[in-house]
Scaffold this active site. Structure first.
Site, PDB file in Angstrom:
ATOM      1  N   GLU A  32      38.908  51.459  37.628  1.00 32.05           N
ATOM      2  CA  GLU A  32      37.929  51.368  36.553  1.00 32.05           C
ATOM      3  C   GLU A  32      37.562  52.767  36.059  1.00 32.05           C
ATOM      4  OE1 GLU A  32      34.812  48.511  37.509  1.00 32.05           O
ATOM      5  OE2 GLU A  32      33.593  49.396  35.934  1.00 32.05           O
ATOM      6  N   ARG A  86      23.331  46.955  41.369  1.00 33.52           N
ATOM      7  CA  ARG A  86      23.790  45.576  41.559  1.00 33.52           C
ATOM      8  C   ARG A  86      23.479  45.109  42.982  1.00 33.52           C
ATOM      9  NH1 ARG A  86      26.887  41.398  39.143  1.00 33.52           N
ATOM     10  NH2 ARG A  86      27.024  42.581  37.213  1.00 33.52           N
ATOM     11  N   GLU A 129      34.813  38.014  40.778  1.00 37.64           N
ATOM     12  CA  GLU A 129      34.146  38.593  41.936  1.00 37.64           C
ATOM     13  C   GLU A 129      33.341  37.596  42.784  1.00 37.64           C
ATOM     14  OE1 GLU A 129      32.543  41.359  38.976  1.00 37.64           O
ATOM     15  OE2 GLU A 129      32.673  42.882  40.542  1.00 37.64           O
TER      16      GLU A 129
HETATM   17  N1  MTE Z   1      42.573  39.510  40.612  1.00 37.19           N
HETATM   18  C1  MTE Z   1      43.753  40.155  40.750  1.00 37.19           C
HETATM   19  N2  MTE Z   1      44.874  39.425  40.943  1.00 37.19           N
HETATM   20  N3  MTE Z   1      43.836  41.518  40.711  1.00 37.19           N
HETATM   21  C2  MTE Z   1      42.713  42.288  40.526  1.00 37.19           C
HETATM   22  O1  MTE Z   1      42.803  43.510  40.489  1.00 37.19           O
HETATM   23  N4  MTE Z   1      40.269  42.310  40.220  1.00 37.19           N
HETATM   24  C3  MTE Z   1      39.007  41.602  40.444  1.00 37.19           C
HETATM   25  C4  MTE Z   1      39.075  40.202  39.856  1.00 37.19           C
HETATM   26  N5  MTE Z   1      40.278  39.535  40.242  1.00 37.19           N
HETATM   27  C5  MTE Z   1      41.442  41.629  40.383  1.00 37.19           C
HETATM   28  C6  MTE Z   1      41.435  40.212  40.420  1.00 37.19           C
HETATM   29  C7  MTE Z   1      37.848  42.269  39.883  1.00 37.19           C
HETATM   30  S1  MTE Z   1      37.136  43.541  40.746  1.00 37.19           S
HETATM   31  C8  MTE Z   1      37.278  41.883  38.700  1.00 37.19           C
HETATM   32  S2  MTE Z   1      35.870  42.612  38.138  1.00 37.19           S
HETATM   33  C9  MTE Z   1      37.865  40.836  37.888  1.00 37.19           C
HETATM   34  O2  MTE Z   1      39.072  40.316  38.446  1.00 37.19           O
HETATM   35  C10 MTE Z   1      38.155  41.402  36.509  1.00 37.19           C
HETATM   36  O3  MTE Z   1      38.797  40.529  35.676  1.00 37.19           O
HETATM   37  P1  MTE Z   1      38.016  39.384  34.865  1.00 37.19           P
HETATM   38  O4  MTE Z   1      36.849  40.021  34.201  1.00 37.19           O
HETATM   39  O5  MTE Z   1      39.029  38.899  33.914  1.00 37.19           O
HETATM   40  O6  MTE Z   1      37.613  38.362  35.856  1.00 37.19           O
HETATM   41 MO1  MOS Z   2      35.512  44.702  39.210  1.00 38.30          MO
HETATM   42  S1  MOS Z   2      34.682  45.735  40.793  1.00 38.30           S
HETATM   43  O1  MOS Z   2      34.009  44.828  38.335  1.00 38.30           O
HETATM   44  O2  MOS Z   2      36.521  45.877  38.556  1.00 38.30           O
END
Ligand code: MTE
Ligand code: MOS
Length: 994
Positions: free
Chosen positions: A464, A542, A930
């Site tokens: 990020e 958070r 998450e």
């Molecule tokens: N799923 C996969 N396969 N790979 C990832 O890196 N990141 C997670 C989650 N699921 C992630 C994942 C995190 S930290 C977040 S914040 C969300 O995916 C981000 O994507 P979204 O906003 O589309 O849910």
């Molecule tokens: Mo997810 S920790 O908000 O990239």
């Protein structure tokens, strides 16, 4: 990451690893090694004489190991292996052992006529417990002998306080535990043999029952609520085929243009030091060298950072962590670049370093302006008023976690038009940040810098912000030399320099009634930010918002502080502080349950927030599905009978214990920084009726592009196959927030829908005037009528906002709720554990794509399981003196254990709550990424439940701390018994880097 299989038994023997699993067995079993020299002259060496010292064996430089002779064992000769590792499979041992005993009947007694007790992992080489062996000889194989042998053994194998590898108390305990198991096992083998009189009671057999891994059974339950052609359908992830065949392209796969260079980092080796001198002469003359750059070479600003520019791109005078970037080298190959970087010699003057949260608190080392407070009611008054039957205080330690995305950080960057523009392809969740950082360090306008991302091999928050400074590093040589540069980090470098999930300390004081009702919580939380602020304040916030988890607390005060430490800057990681806040809460919930002697579930239930509850930051609970989820889960997992069965099992088994837990969660959806809750999209309809969508979000495996394409397809009423998303690019959709906070399908789904609707509105006059056989015909007709078939869509989350000045507001658009049940089994003698069952239920509204959402839940749960029970970061700090200060010991898959396939719960049931539309997000769905992560804490509390049962065997019924992660070490040492008592007292807490 490639892991090669190049191994042989002979190689394993001759490399003489101190934790070889086989060598103790060869020794114990009486194997003989046949050795040949180069002339063919052979000799035989008994395995027990072969290992001489650390990686030193009885083998001359002209000799090889030719063959191994392994003797049959005779009747009444028993050989057994033992091993305990951090992770059950594919892990090196903490301690292992090979044991053999040969029993002989003499005067109607079974006595030891020969024995061999050998350990690995307790010395620089595999060692025989010779005194123990001597003691055993001729002894009658009974309990008396056992007690005597344990006493001798304790002195026989000695581990020094500061032994490399640490975990000294654990390892000492394992030495005895294994022998005890061996004793029982031999007795059991002898069971029924005439005149053998040492019987093993049924309840002790649990110590020697061998582990069998059943095949994993999973189930997924959901209801499909379709909207239009495809929204709501369990569509397959759009790039899954390319991914499973290995054809999907990631940054490092992109062919490099001619004339490209590879970059490697020059890194600090000290946690806090003044740079006295940098000697790069040797680097400059190393093979393939093309350039080296330091702070003085940066054309734009050397100061960077996502919120506060408190970091240097290249350290200019002082380094504040091991792994801080001091310079960058470019060369013709990756290997040559790394070699040249190693040739740079730096002289330091060391300065005192802050190497833990406790250190930071002691020395008042906090990031500026990061002290935060949230309050409701009057905590002091409540404690004082006498309303509370009990007031308890405690401290929760929460360890960090490495992201371990499969694709490490990578950027390919090049200039065009004579150096006037800069383009890059990066593995990032935030292409816009790459654009901005690179523009800043080069002194270019953002309009001349483009960052593109097709997909990334996982980010989990780790890409990020931390990816952006790497892109900026690579930009310097590329721009100054006018050549393409690629920077791909090796796994160990990635782990050492790019930061992790924050470790936390929570100090709580909680007041409650004897019925378990919580009245007041006074909480102080600290997170370990490392050497720059990065996102640590937002992570702390958070955590503060989630410190209530799902419980109503009339009087609350939560104070938070962000600790400055001399570690690499910690950063976002799935849950973004939420899990840490909630884990601290569940710790005091569990403690209350023990104080008032009720089950934790009862304490949870009587404290649930309800519809209309006002949270400690002022937001009101609306449309809560918590109780529905909880009750459905309790019914579907048959909680009460599960608990009864566990109690029954624990009565019958002394050395194996089972535990259960059921944990709820509520996760706030929105970036807590309001401005970030905006999203843009570009939708382009082509004359053949196909649609190209580009939006600000990044595909990291979470299925965002699939869901967003579904939204576009349903909007136009076309099949999913007509919609394509190629990449994320800063020149198509500007100013995008990082893909994070789980809200991307809410945000980009809505932005894309907005664009689709604009185009549909423009098409509408044409569509209503004529009949069209297909969307393609309509699109073509519109084109012929000069109707614009491209639109920019935009969305901003409504009705949110929070004011830290008052500590009140509505930071979240809504909450995603969930609950999980877990049942585990532990081996109290070794700390070994496995999850027998996990049932997870989430409220995802009307899921946009239930197949993808189930995948997110399963993935998040297992990643969370790693956090609570397997993954432990070990840093060079006061807790790990055998690691150089500030260095990461666990910098690769050899020492850092993420869950493997065999750590998946044996029974793993996932379900989505039915019939619960969410009117706050696109097509009544809810965010998923998450929220399920924290639910793995059910495994943690099930482990704790099992440990409670183990301690009860020793008459210990009071509360005890268990730090996160509950690794075999923590499990074993909490199961206090006659063996551990020799080394620890009841306050012992295994060391943890926090
Ligand atoms: N799923 C996969 N396969 N790979 C990832 O890196 N990141 C997670 C989650 N699921 C992630 C994942 C995190 S930290 C977040 S914040 C969300 O995916 C981000 O994507 P979204 O906003 O589309 O849910
Ligand atoms: Mo997810 S920790 O908000 O990239």
């Amino acid at each position: 990451m490639q892991i090669r299989n190049v191994a042989s038994v002979g190689g394993n023997i001759c490399t003489a690893s101190p934790i070889s699993d086989l060598n103790p067995l060869w020794m114990a079993a009486g194997a003989r090694f046949k050795i040949s020299d180069c002339r063919g002259i052979t000799r035989v060496c008994p395995a027990e004489n072969f290992f001489l010292g650390y990686r030193k064996v009885d083998l001359a430089s002209n000799e090889i190991l030719l063959s191994i002779f392994l003797p049959w064992n005779s009747p009444y000769e028993f050989v057994k292996e033992f091993k305990q590792a951090h992770r059950r499979d594919d892990d090196i041992a903490v301690v292992n052992a090979g044991m053999r005993v040969y029993l002989e009947e003499k005067d109607q007694k079974w006595v030891v006529s020969d024995a061999s007790i050998v350990y690995g992992g307790v010395a620089p080489y595999s060692v025989s417990a010779n005194e123990t062996r001597k003691f055993l000889m001729g002894k009658h194989w009974n309990k008396e002998m056992l007690q005597g042998a344990l006493k001798v053994l304790e002195k026989d194998i000695v581990l020094k306080e500061d032994a490399p590898g640490g975990m000294v108390e654990f390892r000492k305990s394992l030495i005895l535990s294994f022998f005890f198991k061996f004793f029982l096992w031999v007795c059991h083998q002898m069971d029924g043999v005439a005149s053998f009189d040492e019987t093993v009671p049924e309840s002790h057999l649990s110590a020697i029952k061998s582990f069998e891994h059943p095949s994993i059974i999973g189930s997924q339950h959901y209801e499909i609520v379709k909207h239009g052609t495809t929204v709501g359908a369990p569509e397959v992830h759009l790039s899954s085929k390319l991914q499973v065949t290995g054809e999907a392209e990631y940054t490092d796969d992109v062919p490099m243009p001619p004339n490209s260079l590879h970059a490697a980092l020059v890194l600090s080796r000290k946690p806090h030091a003044r740079i006295l001198e940098i000697d790069d002469v040797a680097a400059k003359s190393s093979p393939g060298f093309a350039g080296i750059f330091f702070a003085k070479d940066v054309p734009g600003t050397n100061k960077i950072g996502p919120i506060v520019a408190d970091e240097e791109l290249f350290a200019s005078g002082i380094v504040t962590c091991v792994g801080q970037v001091i310079g960058v080298v470019v060369a013709d190959t990756h290997e040559n670049a790394k070699h040249a970087a190693r040739m740079v010699h730096i002289q330091y003057e060391e300065l005192p370093a802050v190497l833990s949260i406790e250190d930071a608190i002691q020395s008042n080392s906090f990031h500026p302006n990061t002290e935060k407070c949230l309050r409701q009611g009057d905590v002091e008054h409540c404690f004082f008023s006498g309303q509370c039957d009990k007031i308890i205080e405690g401290e929760v330690l929460v360890g960090g976690q490495e992201h371990f995305y499969l694709e490490p950080n990578s950027t390919l960057i090049w200039t065009t038009d004579g150096g006037n523009e800069v383009h890059m392809i990066s593995s990032t969740q935030a292409p816009q940040k790459h654009q901005k950082y690179v523009a800043n360090v080069l002194g270019l306008p953002m309009s001349k810098v483009v960052c593109k991302t097709k997909r990334i091999g996982g980010g989990f928050g780790g890409k990020e912000t931390r990816s952006a400074f790497l892109a900026a590093v690579a930009a310097i040589p590329s721009y100054l030399l006018n050549r393409p540069v690629k920077l791909t980090l090796d796994r160990d470098i990635d782990m050492m320099v790019t930061g992790q999930r924050h470790s936390f300390i929570g100090k709580y004081k909680v007041g409650f009634r004897n019925d378990g009702k919580i009245l007041a919580l006074d909480l102080e939380i600290f997170n370990n930010a490392g050497n720059s602020l990065d996102l640590s304040l937002a992570v702390l916030e958070r955590a503060m918002f989630h410190s209530d988890n799902v419980y109503e607390i009339p009087n609350v005060r939560i104070k938070g502080k962000v600790c400055f430490t001399n570690f690499p800057s910690n950063t976002a990681f799935r849950g973004f502080g939420g899990p840490q806040g909630m884990l601290i809460a569940e710790n005091w919930i569990q403690r209350i349950s023990m104080e008032v002697q009720k089950s934790p579930e009862e304490i949870r239930e009587i404290n649930f927030q309800r519809e209309g509850s006002v949270l400690h930051y002022g937001q009101q609970i609306e449309h809560s599905t918590l109780e529905r989820l909880w009750n459905e889960l309790k019914a579907s997992c048959n909680f009460l009978s599960a608990r009864k069965e566990v109690e029954q099992f624990n009565l019958q088994n002394i050395w194996k214990k089972r535990g259960v837990a059921i944990v709820p969660t509520k996760f706030g959806i929105s970036f807590t920084a309001k401005f970030m809750n905006q999203a843009g999209a570009l939708v382009q309809v082509y004359t053949d009726g196909t649609v190209l969508v580009t939006h600000g979000g990044v595909e990291m495996g979470q299925g965002l592009h699939t869901k967003v394409a579904q939204v576009a397809a349903s909007s136009f009423g076309i099949p999913l196959s007509s919609v394509f998303i190629s990449e994320t690019s800063t020149d198509k959709v500007p100013n995008a927030s990082p893909t994070a906070a789980s809200a991307s399908s809410d945000l980009y789904g809505a932005a894309v829908l907005d664009a689709c609707e604009q185009i549909k509105a423009r098409m509408e006059p044409m569509a209503s005037k004529h009949y069209f056989g297909s969307f393609a015909e309509l699109a073509y007709a519109c084109y012929m009528e000069r109707i614009d078939l491209s639109a920019h869509g935009f969305y901003k989350t409504p009705d949110i906002g929070f004011d830290w000045a008052t500590g009140k507001g509505v930071p979240f658009r809504y909450f995603t709720y969930g609950a999980a049940f877990a049942e585990v089994e532990i081996d109290t003698l070794t700390g070994d554990f496995h999850t027998r069952r996990a049932d997870v239920i989430l409220d995802l509204g009307f899921s946009l794509n239930p197949a993808i959402d189930v995948g997110q839940i399963e993935g998040a749960f297992v990643q969370g399981l790693g956090w609570v029970a397997l993954e432990e970061l070990k840093w060079g700090d006061a807790a790990h003196k055998w690691v150089p200060p500030g260095c990461l010991y666990t910098s690769g898959p050899g020492t850092y254990k993420i869950p493997s396939i065999n750590d998946v719960p044996f029974k793993f049931n996932v379900s989505l709550l039915k019939d619960a539309p969410n009117d706050k997000a696109i097509h009544s769905s809810k965010a998923v990424g998450e929220p399920p992560f924290f639910l793995a804490s059910a495994v943690f509390f099930a482990i704790k439940d099992a440990i409670i049962a183990a301690r009860a065997e020793e008459g210990l019924t009071g509360w005890f701390p268990l730090d996160n992660p509950a690794t075999p070490e923590r499990i074993r040492m909490a199961c206090i018994d006659e063996f551990t008592k020799l080394f620890i007292d009841s306050h012992f807490r295994p060391k943890l880097s926090v």
